[in-house]
Design an enzyme around this catalytic site. Structure first.
Site, mmCIF file in Angstrom:
data_model
loop_
_atom_site.group_PDB
_atom_site.id
_atom_site.type_symbol
_atom_site.label_atom_id
_atom_site.label_comp_id
_atom_site.label_asym_id
_atom_site.label_seq_id
_atom_site.Cartn_x
_atom_site.Cartn_y
_atom_site.Cartn_z
ATOM 1 C CG ASP A 145 11.554 -63.856 29.335
ATOM 2 O OD1 ASP A 145 10.983 -62.534 29.675
ATOM 3 O OD2 ASP A 145 11.001 -64.808 29.602
ATOM 4 N NE ARG A 195 10.297 -58.191 31.955
ATOM 5 C CZ ARG A 195 9.960 -59.460 31.396
ATOM 6 N NH1 ARG A 195 10.993 -60.434 31.417
ATOM 7 N NH2 ARG A 195 8.842 -59.548 30.653
HETATM 8 P P1 FDA Z 1 16.191 -59.772 45.285
HETATM 9 O O1 FDA Z 1 16.478 -61.256 44.906
HETATM 10 O O2 FDA Z 1 17.167 -59.030 46.057
HETATM 11 O O3 FDA Z 1 14.786 -59.908 46.281
HETATM 12 C C1 FDA Z 1 14.315 -58.943 46.890
HETATM 13 C C2 FDA Z 1 13.218 -59.509 47.774
HETATM 14 O O4 FDA Z 1 12.055 -60.038 47.052
HETATM 15 C C3 FDA Z 1 13.416 -60.665 48.451
HETATM 16 O O5 FDA Z 1 13.980 -60.328 49.845
HETATM 17 C C4 FDA Z 1 12.225 -61.272 48.702
HETATM 18 O O6 FDA Z 1 11.289 -60.698 49.619
HETATM 19 C C5 FDA Z 1 11.588 -61.196 47.438
HETATM 20 N N1 FDA Z 1 11.933 -62.305 46.427
HETATM 21 C C6 FDA Z 1 12.737 -62.276 45.663
HETATM 22 N N2 FDA Z 1 12.788 -63.330 44.890
HETATM 23 C C7 FDA Z 1 11.978 -64.329 45.415
HETATM 24 C C8 FDA Z 1 11.460 -65.603 45.359
HETATM 25 N N3 FDA Z 1 12.049 -66.378 44.247
HETATM 26 N N4 FDA Z 1 10.634 -65.851 46.180
HETATM 27 C C9 FDA Z 1 10.105 -65.373 47.152
HETATM 28 N N5 FDA Z 1 10.571 -64.372 47.492
HETATM 29 C C10 FDA Z 1 11.416 -63.493 46.528
HETATM 30 N N6 FDA Z 1 15.818 -62.418 35.182
HETATM 31 C C11 FDA Z 1 16.388 -62.802 33.994
HETATM 32 O O7 FDA Z 1 17.728 -63.276 33.951
HETATM 33 N N7 FDA Z 1 15.714 -62.617 33.010
HETATM 34 C C12 FDA Z 1 14.575 -62.360 32.679
HETATM 35 O O8 FDA Z 1 13.972 -62.065 31.298
HETATM 36 C C13 FDA Z 1 13.832 -61.905 33.866
HETATM 37 N N8 FDA Z 1 12.544 -61.557 33.720
HETATM 38 C C14 FDA Z 1 11.885 -61.171 34.811
HETATM 39 C C15 FDA Z 1 10.585 -60.711 34.829
HETATM 40 C C16 FDA Z 1 10.097 -59.997 35.929
HETATM 41 C C17 FDA Z 1 8.838 -59.413 36.082
HETATM 42 C C18 FDA Z 1 10.682 -60.161 37.149
HETATM 43 C C19 FDA Z 1 10.069 -59.526 38.328
HETATM 44 C C20 FDA Z 1 11.928 -60.840 37.188
HETATM 45 C C21 FDA Z 1 12.635 -61.152 36.150
HETATM 46 N N9 FDA Z 1 13.765 -61.989 36.102
HETATM 47 C C22 FDA Z 1 14.456 -62.159 35.159
HETATM 48 C C23 FDA Z 1 14.204 -62.291 37.501
HETATM 49 C C24 FDA Z 1 15.342 -61.373 38.034
HETATM 50 O O9 FDA Z 1 16.223 -61.081 37.330
HETATM 51 C C25 FDA Z 1 15.504 -61.624 39.462
HETATM 52 O O10 FDA Z 1 16.149 -62.939 39.464
HETATM 53 C C26 FDA Z 1 14.470 -61.791 40.580
HETATM 54 O O11 FDA Z 1 13.391 -60.966 40.293
HETATM 55 C C27 FDA Z 1 14.873 -61.596 42.071
HETATM 56 O O12 FDA Z 1 15.475 -60.344 42.067
HETATM 57 P P2 FDA Z 1 14.767 -59.157 42.885
HETATM 58 O O13 FDA Z 1 15.079 -57.937 42.057
HETATM 59 O O14 FDA Z 1 13.452 -59.450 43.141
HETATM 60 O O15 FDA Z 1 15.629 -58.831 44.203
#
Ligand code: FDA
Length: 317
Positions: A145, A195
């Protein structure tokens, strides 16, 4: 701004104690965390596998400066991998594990100084070597991670050295960091598992893009490099626009040469929809008792979650 303020307030020990002991916290924790024990983790993995989803399990905990705790975390991962293998869940990497370097000792010996020490990097590497050996024996792999920018350099070095033992070890890169596009180019090599996520940490502006728009544009640039390259991209987002771009870029490559990744409890219908359409989809499933920092990051990335959480604390306490 709200996100940075929330994360700063959440660092206070008093806020932490109040949240962790609030009766209303459990409901929202249960949305994002699969349970406390390795049995809970295995049960969650089994259920997701039966729905055609891949899994990565994360034993919660981070930023430890206690050597015994770091060793216990590594032992928990080895134990978990044994259990998963015994249940036949690790075959072809269907269930793998995600590990935070600071959970297995990266910050040992820092004595309050920012950033990892040489001692911490050595200890974290040794623990991760044990976890990687257990993953290899189980027929699966490990993804390292990404944490805040101070640990990026060390995490990349550790992942590189682990890849010499098990080439499938994955690296995580965060679109929010200004350096990431260069890191993506360096890691877009044959077979390398990367990732790509937006990044969940509050970072200084010298290191990271500030606005959502800039982060999304950086994500799209990195996405294009990975999806047109020879590696194995793992696209970790719930953002519908970025998922659409991934789908479009994915048409030019075999469906099994990349995967979508999403968090346990976030857009579960979309996870199943993509898998039913023939995509590889992996769900990141955290478990364990040390859920506070993980929960705060989930609340901080969605103000609506925070409002819901505060309401639930208010109504039940
Ligand atoms: P964004 O935050 O713009 O969200 C898009 C949409 O997704 C939102 O409008 C909502 O519908 C939904 N959504 C997103 N987050 C939500 C929540 N918490 N609750 C409810 N709905 C939500 N980060 C990091 O710094 N180091 C890491 O190692 C990882 N590892 C990782 C693994 C995996 C499999 C995922 C999916 C994410 C991570 N992350 C991470 C977290 C990542 O950096 C990020 O903070 C979150 O995924 C939210 O970003 P989105 O890309 O989803 O977009």
């Amino acid at each position: 701004m709200l996100r940075k303020a929330l994360m700063a307030a959440a660092a206070s020990g008093r806020v932490r104690d109040a949240v962790m002991s609030a009766p209303g916290a459990r409901g929202i924790v249960d949305r994002y965390v699969a349970g406390e024990s390795s049995e809970d983790a295995v049960a969650a993995a089994r259920e997701l596998r039966s729905a055609g989803l891949l899994v990565t399990l994360d034993y919660l905990g981070e930023d430890t400066t206690d050597a015994q705790r770091a060793a216990a975390t590594a032992a928990q991962y080895v134990h978990l991998l044994g259990k998963l293998a015994a249940e036949g869940l690790t075959e072809d990497g269907a269930v793998e594990v995600s590990v935070k370097p600071t959970a297995v000792g990266l910050l040992l010996g820092t004595e309050g100084q920012p950033g990892p020490s040489a001692l911490g990097e050595r200890v974290a590497t040794e623990h991760l070597e044990r976890i990687v050996a257990a993953a290899r024996d189980a027929g699966t792999t490990v993804t390292i991670d990404a944490e805040d920018h101070r640990s990026t350099e060390a995490a990349l070095r550790i992942a590189n050295s682990l890849r010499s033992r098990l080439p499938s070890v994955g690296t995580v890169l965060q679109a929010t960091l200004r350096r990431t596009e260069a890191d993506v180019r360096e890691l877009a090599t044959p077979g390398t598992r990367v990732r790509l996520c937006k990044g969940a940490y509050a970072e200084p502006v010298a290191e990271a893009f500030e606005s959502r728009h800039e982060v999304d544009k950086s994500f799209a640039r990195c996405l294009r490099i990975l999806m047109t390259g020879p590696g194995y991209p793992m696209i970790a987002t719930h953002d519908p626009r970025l998922i659409d771009i991934t789908r479009a870029l994915g048409l030019a490559r075999p469906a099994d040469s990349f995967e979508y990744q999403m968090l346990h409890g976030v857009r579960p219908d979309e996870q199943r929809r993509l898998a039913a359409a023939g995509a590889k989809v992996r769900v990141y499933v955290p478990y364990g008792g040390d859920w506070y920092p993980y929960l705060i990051r989930r609340l901080a990335e969605r103000p609506a979650n925070l409002a819901l959480f505060l309401r639930s604390l208010w109504s039940k306490s």
